[in-house]
Structure formats: C-alpha cells, structure tokens
Design an enzyme around this catalytic site. Structure first.
Site, mmCIF file in Angstrom:
data_model
loop_
_atom_site.group_PDB
_atom_site.id
_atom_site.type_symbol
_atom_site.label_atom_id
_atom_site.label_comp_id
_atom_site.label_asym_id
_atom_site.label_seq_id
_atom_site.Cartn_x
_atom_site.Cartn_y
_atom_site.Cartn_z
ATOM 1 N N ARG A 115 -20.996 17.204 -29.516
ATOM 2 C CA ARG A 115 -20.425 16.574 -30.700
ATOM 3 C C ARG A 115 -19.503 15.415 -30.345
ATOM 4 O O ARG A 115 -18.975 14.777 -31.238
ATOM 5 C CB ARG A 115 -19.611 17.622 -31.455
ATOM 6 C CG ARG A 115 -20.139 17.875 -32.876
ATOM 7 C CD ARG A 115 -19.308 18.967 -33.399
ATOM 8 N NE ARG A 115 -19.322 19.282 -34.756
ATOM 9 C CZ ARG A 115 -19.926 20.340 -35.279
ATOM 10 N NH1 ARG A 115 -20.729 21.069 -34.567
ATOM 11 N NH2 ARG A 115 -19.735 20.647 -36.547
ATOM 12 N N LYS A 117 -28.837 21.133 -40.691
ATOM 13 C CA LYS A 117 -29.127 21.512 -39.297
ATOM 14 C C LYS A 117 -29.405 23.005 -39.163
ATOM 15 O O LYS A 117 -30.393 23.401 -38.569
ATOM 16 C CB LYS A 117 -27.948 21.159 -38.377
ATOM 17 C CG LYS A 117 -27.709 19.684 -38.201
ATOM 18 C CD LYS A 117 -26.669 19.417 -37.117
ATOM 19 C CE LYS A 117 -25.283 19.948 -37.435
ATOM 20 N NZ LYS A 117 -24.620 19.311 -38.588
ATOM 21 N N ARG A 149 -18.082 29.411 -46.643
ATOM 22 C CA ARG A 149 -17.262 29.171 -45.458
ATOM 23 C C ARG A 149 -15.937 28.548 -45.849
ATOM 24 O O ARG A 149 -15.869 27.732 -46.752
ATOM 25 C CB ARG A 149 -18.001 28.226 -44.501
ATOM 26 C CG ARG A 149 -18.890 28.943 -43.528
ATOM 27 C CD ARG A 149 -19.796 27.995 -42.786
ATOM 28 N NE ARG A 149 -19.107 26.873 -42.166
ATOM 29 C CZ ARG A 149 -19.719 25.966 -41.396
ATOM 30 N NH1 ARG A 149 -21.008 26.070 -41.177
ATOM 31 N NH2 ARG A 149 -19.041 24.986 -40.867
ATOM 32 N N ARG A 180 -14.251 16.575 -41.665
ATOM 33 C CA ARG A 180 -15.417 16.844 -40.813
ATOM 34 C C ARG A 180 -16.348 15.636 -40.779
ATOM 35 O O ARG A 180 -16.900 15.294 -39.734
ATOM 36 C CB ARG A 180 -16.167 18.087 -41.311
ATOM 37 C CG ARG A 180 -15.401 19.375 -41.008
ATOM 38 C CD ARG A 180 -15.860 20.537 -41.853
ATOM 39 N NE ARG A 180 -17.219 20.923 -41.602
ATOM 40 C CZ ARG A 180 -17.974 21.593 -42.475
ATOM 41 N NH1 ARG A 180 -17.478 21.927 -43.657
ATOM 42 N NH2 ARG A 180 -19.195 21.922 -42.177
ATOM 43 N N ARG A 222 -23.250 25.502 -50.632
ATOM 44 C CA ARG A 222 -23.765 26.321 -49.530
ATOM 45 C C ARG A 222 -23.108 27.699 -49.517
ATOM 46 O O ARG A 222 -21.921 27.838 -49.782
ATOM 47 C CB ARG A 222 -23.477 25.599 -48.215
ATOM 48 C CG ARG A 222 -23.726 26.443 -46.983
ATOM 49 C CD ARG A 222 -23.961 25.610 -45.786
ATOM 50 N NE ARG A 222 -22.741 25.108 -45.164
ATOM 51 C CZ ARG A 222 -22.759 24.347 -44.064
ATOM 52 N NH1 ARG A 222 -23.900 23.993 -43.522
ATOM 53 N NH2 ARG A 222 -21.629 23.935 -43.555
HETATM 54 P P1 AMP Z 1 -20.501 23.860 -37.661
HETATM 55 O O1 AMP Z 1 -20.888 25.256 -38.034
HETATM 56 O O2 AMP Z 1 -21.467 23.234 -36.678
HETATM 57 O O3 AMP Z 1 -20.253 22.989 -38.859
HETATM 58 O O4 AMP Z 1 -19.108 23.965 -36.859
HETATM 59 C C1 AMP Z 1 -17.965 24.486 -37.484
HETATM 60 C C2 AMP Z 1 -16.723 24.092 -36.719
HETATM 61 O O5 AMP Z 1 -16.765 24.625 -35.385
HETATM 62 C C3 AMP Z 1 -16.516 22.594 -36.516
HETATM 63 O O6 AMP Z 1 -15.922 21.976 -37.676
HETATM 64 C C4 AMP Z 1 -15.588 22.593 -35.307
HETATM 65 O O7 AMP Z 1 -14.278 22.986 -35.672
HETATM 66 C C5 AMP Z 1 -16.175 23.713 -34.459
HETATM 67 N N1 AMP Z 1 -17.235 23.207 -33.553
HETATM 68 C C6 AMP Z 1 -18.559 23.528 -33.591
HETATM 69 N N2 AMP Z 1 -19.237 22.904 -32.618
HETATM 70 C C7 AMP Z 1 -18.329 22.147 -31.943
HETATM 71 C C8 AMP Z 1 -18.399 21.257 -30.823
HETATM 72 N N3 AMP Z 1 -19.565 20.995 -30.208
HETATM 73 N N4 AMP Z 1 -17.249 20.674 -30.394
HETATM 74 C C9 AMP Z 1 -16.068 20.921 -30.992
HETATM 75 N N5 AMP Z 1 -15.920 21.734 -32.053
HETATM 76 C C10 AMP Z 1 -17.041 22.354 -32.538
#
Ligand code: AMP
Length: 217
Positions: free
Chosen positions: A89, A14, A161, A172, A128
């Site tokens: 999400r 993404k 990360r 996740r 990554r």
């Molecule tokens: P990402 O970079 O999109 O993988 O997001 C990293 C982390 O941020 C996720 O594992 C969640 O802990 C939090 N997070 C990101 N977007 C959301 C969302 N829309 N709702 C809830 N938690 C989120």
C-alpha cells in the site's frame, strides 16, 4: 502460477473479487486488512498496537505490515500462488516486497488494479456489511445476504466495519491517492500491471477479469 496483487481504492470491490478468484483458482486470499482486524479482535499485542491506527483509517507501519506478510506468504499454502488484497500500500512496502518476495520464492507476477470513480466509492462503502466471523462481504443494495443481516456462509450477524463511515473513508481515500496510487506506475514499469474499470458493476467487472485470467492459461 498466479502470484497476484489486487489493487484499487477503498470500496472498489477488492475483497469481493478476491473471494471468487481465490475460490476459482484455488489460491489463498491474503487480506492484510482482515489479518489486522483478526489481531484486533483477538486482543493480541499486535492488535492492541494497531487498533487506533486502523479505526481512524490510517496506515499501519511498513515494518509491521511487511513482517506480517512475509510470515504469511512463507506458509506452504502459498507455494502454488496467492492473491494479495490490500498489500503493498506504499512505495516502501512495494520496494521491500520486491526483495522479500524473491527471498522467499514468492515474487508477484500479476497486478490487477480495480479502478473506480470517487463518487461511486463512498456509496459502496457506507452500504457495505461484513461478517465478523468468516470475513465475507455483502452490500445492502446489490449484494444482499439471503437472510437480511445474516451471513450466508456461517449464519453470523453481519456488521458495519468501524472504519466504513464517511469521515474515515475520506482519510482512507486521501491515503490511497497519496501513498498507494503511485504504486501503479511502479508496477506498470515492471510490465505486470493490468487495469479494470469497476464502474459497470460487480458482474460486469467479474466477467472482464475472468476473461482476462482465462486468456492467460
Ligand atoms: P482494508 O480492509 O484493506 O481496507 O484495510 C483496513 C485497514 O487496515 C487500513 O485502513 C489500514 O489501517 C490497515 N491496513 C491494511 N493493509 C495495510 C497495509 N498494506 N499497510 C498499512 N496498513 C494497512
């Protein structure tokens, strides 16, 4: 106008696709994950509140997340389109966004789902690397920086990360199937969902998405 939601499991690509799309179509790339990581880095009240949740791979509350998105999407740079990466999400977020998007004149009109088989995701996640400063994403196998370990854009040392490890990834992915995958039906019913298979690799997926978006204009 492109008011895009980008969906897909963790590791589907993404962020990578969001980067070139935002660039090609001159729309802001809004990643809730990046916004949360930024808050954690700055040590703000929000950052401290969500740190443990994000690091263990759980979801931040719908209320906090929706408030953050509302605030960001209300900014003038989103008036001519935006690219949301990582939001909504959960079904509750999608439902709240249906109302809030209308209220602030930023309703989504396109949902792009980047699908990928589970067995490819874990490898993409553990290989990554990201830039902690500008957020650029790399991969040590197929998207290497020009100089090993250094960001091409800003020269900062790349990191892995904290949540990009096998154990956290499993949570996740489970969260994705439980909370996020049902949104595909939600947007399918609205007639704005478009699916792309990313198992053919980055360039192939990029080409397919580009052709699709080009055909809309
Ligand atoms: P990402 O970079 O999109 O993988 O997001 C990293 C982390 O941020 C996720 O594992 C969640 O802990 C939090 N997070 C990101 N977007 C959301 C969302 N829309 N709702 C809830 N938690 C989120």
């Amino acid at each position: 106008m492109l008011n895009i939601i980008l969906m897909g499991p963790p590791g589907a690509g993404k962020g990578t696709h969001a980067s070139w799309m935002a660039n090609d179509y001159s729309i802001p790339h809004i990643s809730t994950g990046d916004m949360f990581r930024e808050a954690m880095k700055s040590g703000s009240e929000l950052g401290n509140k969500i740190k443990d949740i994000v690091n263990r791979g759980d979801l931040v509350s719908d209320e906090l997340t929706c408030a953050l998105v509302r605030e960001r999407l209300s900014q003038p740079d989103c008036a001519n389109g935006y690219l949301l990466d990582g939001f909504p999400r959960t079904l509750a977020q999608a439902e709240a966004f249906a109302t809030m998007g209308e209220e602030i004149g930023r309703a989504p009109n396109l949902v792009l789902n980047i699908a990928c088989p589970d067995e490819l995701l874990i490898n993409r996640i553990i290989t990554r690397r990201v830039c902690p400063k500008c957020g650029a994403g790399y991969n040590i196998i197929n998207l290497k920086p020009k100089k090993e370990g250094i960001c091409d854009n800003c020269g900062t040392e790349l990191i892995q990360r904290k949540d990009d490890n096998e154990e956290t990834f499993k949570l996740r992915l489970a969260n994705y199937y439980k909370s996020t995958a049902p949104l595909l039906d939600f947007y399918k019913e609205k007639g704005i969902l478009h699916e792309f298979d990313s198992s053919g690799g980055l360039e192939h997926t990029k080409k397919t998405i580009k052709e699709f978006l080009g055909g809309l204009q």
